[in-house]
Write a protein that holds these residues in place. Structure first.
Motif, PDB file in Angstrom:
ATOM      1  N   GLU A 201      10.213  43.836 -59.768  1.00  0.00           N
ATOM      2  CA  GLU A 201       9.406  42.849 -59.105  1.00  0.00           C
ATOM      3  C   GLU A 201      10.058  41.961 -59.999  1.00  0.00           C
ATOM      4  O   GLU A 201      10.417  41.585 -60.654  1.00  0.00           O
ATOM      5  CB  GLU A 201       8.192  43.566 -60.334  1.00  0.00           C
ATOM      6  CG  GLU A 201       7.238  43.871 -59.693  1.00  0.00           C
ATOM      7  CD  GLU A 201       7.412  45.503 -59.295  1.00  0.00           C
ATOM      8  OE1 GLU A 201       7.139  46.210 -58.339  1.00  0.00           O
ATOM      9  OE2 GLU A 201       8.256  46.274 -60.462  1.00  0.00           O
TER      10      GLU A 201
ATOM     11  N   GLU B 118       8.727  38.136 -60.950  1.00  0.00           N
ATOM     12  CA  GLU B 118       7.760  37.387 -61.113  1.00  0.00           C
ATOM     13  C   GLU B 118       8.009  35.466 -61.316  1.00  0.00           C
ATOM     14  O   GLU B 118       9.524  35.475 -61.622  1.00  0.00           O
ATOM     15  CB  GLU B 118       6.979  37.677 -62.485  1.00  0.00           C
ATOM     16  CG  GLU B 118       6.527  39.105 -62.026  1.00  0.00           C
ATOM     17  CD  GLU B 118       5.411  39.693 -62.655  1.00  0.00           C
ATOM     18  OE1 GLU B 118       5.353  39.022 -64.231  1.00  0.00           O
ATOM     19  OE2 GLU B 118       4.990  40.421 -62.764  1.00  0.00           O
TER      20      GLU B 118
ATOM     21  N   ALA C 134       8.371  34.799 -56.266  1.00  0.00           N
ATOM     22  CA  ALA C 134       7.835  35.829 -56.766  1.00  0.00           C
ATOM     23  C   ALA C 134       7.117  36.460 -56.318  1.00  0.00           C
ATOM     24  O   ALA C 134       6.900  35.415 -55.192  1.00  0.00           O
ATOM     25  CB  ALA C 134       7.058  34.883 -58.032  1.00  0.00           C
TER      26      ALA C 134
END
Length: 401
Positions: free
Chosen positions: A388, A390, A364
């Motif tokens: 991204e 996460e 993450a």
């Protein structure tokens, strides 16, 4: 309150107090600029005055349609009476036109300031029709004035002034977003920029799911981009530009929108042809959703995301940490496509020209990037999309391009 047509005139008088009043009537030829001449006078005896709300000021001296409205290109109105009633605070006014016209609108109420007034109107200009969606945030009477001009004309002319009575106002949180242009929805502007066959011709899109897909047919010479905005963003974790993904197919453009929170949004469409460097505004859409959506964003898009690029999987820009994700993407003219993350994954091209492969996301807080080479002799990779990584549960998104 005076309404005038080509062959008659009607005046309604509401004395403010009881007593005797003089009414003097002046007239001149419709095409003349000479002073008005006195025609006749009446005496009005008011025994019991009307104590209702005062009507809004009208500097244009007439209500309803202008008596020469056909000379300005307007054939008829959807509302024939002098008083338009908005029982729930909403109203749609349409004007049939004999040729394409541009229109501006002015909404006036004693409690309405100029900034708020602009958030009460959404206008659409089509080849043979003008439309204005009106929202009334206060109870009472409004004046809606309409101004039109021919395409290429220099001056807007007042062609109508409508009296609107709102019985139950709308919530101010549901007004239109700021900054809407006179071109909402499809119409003269979108067609003039080469866009046709819209999936949504009306300017207002209401969605319970919190997502929608706006499509147009486009010529190969036109490139489209889009923006998403909202007057007050409360809980979105990423810039609103991340919640729009534009996909150019061979003869069609798809603008996929997902919403991070409830509210009213503006989607602006912009286009440019091969002969122009800069994008120009085409039209706006209003998207309304009050069902508490919380969609994740799309990946960040870089400049090489162009015509023919299609993201098939994953359709979200946020990936779950320490997991395997299937990537499937079309990148025209790419010699090689790779995903750069915790490790480099070279995607394989299938027979239907899709680059695909399984990618491990990693920790993450990191990014996974889709990149490509466009020449066998080029040593550098060009980044196309960025995702991204996460923690938390995975999210899925089923809005296709």
């Amino acid at each position: 309150m005076m309404t005038v047509s080509e062959n008659n005139m009607t005046i309604k008088v509401t004395p403010p107090t009881e007593g005797l009043f003089d009414l003097m009537i002046f007239a001149r030829h419709a095409d003349s600029q000479d002073p008005y001449n006195w025609v006749c006078s009446y005496q009005i005896q008011c025994v019991e005055p009307h104590n209702g709300e005062k009507l809004p000021e009208n500097p244009f001296h007439f209500w309803g349609l202008h008596q020469k409205v056909r000379d300005f290109g307007v054939k008829e109105s959807s509302h024939k009476g002098e008083l338009l009633v908005a029982p729930q605070g909403t109203l749609l006014l349409t004007l049939q036109t004999s040729q394409p016209l541009l229109a501006m609108y002015e909404l006036v109420n004693k409690d309405l300031d100029a900034a708020l007034s602009k958030k009460c109107l959404a206008s659409q200009a089509e080849e043979e029709k003008l439309s204005c969606h009106v929202l009334c945030p206060f109870q009472g009477y409004y004046r809606l004035s309409v101004f039109v001009k021919y395409l290429g004309g220099s001056t807007f002319r007042n062609v109508a002034n409508f009296l609107i009575h709102c019985l139950r106002p709308v919530n101010q949180n549901e007004l239109f977003p700021s900054g809407l242009s006179m071109h909402c929805g499809s119409g003269i502007s979108s067609r003039g920029h080469g866009l046709s066959n819209p999936s949504h011709s009306a300017p207002i899109i209401t969605t319970k799911l919190g997502k929608c897909n706006i499509t147009f047919h486009t010529p190969a010479s036109v490139e489209v981009t889009a923006s998403l905005s909202k007057d007050k963003v409360i809980s979105a974790r990423y810039p609103l530009e991340r919640y729009v993904l534009v996909t150019h197919l061979r003869t069609k453009v798809s603008v996929c929108v997902v919403l991070p929170e409830s509210g009213v949004y503006k989607v602006g469409l912009f286009g440019r042809s091969k002969d122009h460097k800069d994008f120009v505004h085409i039209c706006d859409y209003v998207i309304r959703c009050f069902s508490d959506p919380s969609w994740p964003p799309f990946p960040r898009v870089y400049s090489l995301w162009k015509r023919g690029c299609v993201l098939l999987e994953p359709r979200v820009g946020v990936l779950q940490e320490q997991s395997w994700v299937r990537f499937r993407v079309k990148v025209p003219k790419a010699y090689q496509a790779v995903v750069l993350g915790q490790e480099k994954t070279v995607l394989q091209q299938t027979s239907n020209v899709v680059w695909e492969g399984d990618v491990f996301t990693g920790a993450a807080g990191t990014q996974v990037k889709l990149a490509a080479k466009f020449s066998q002799h080029c040593s550098s990779l060009e980044v196309i999309l960025a995702f991204e990584v996460e923690g938390g549960s995975p999210a899925s998104l089923g809005c296709s391009g």
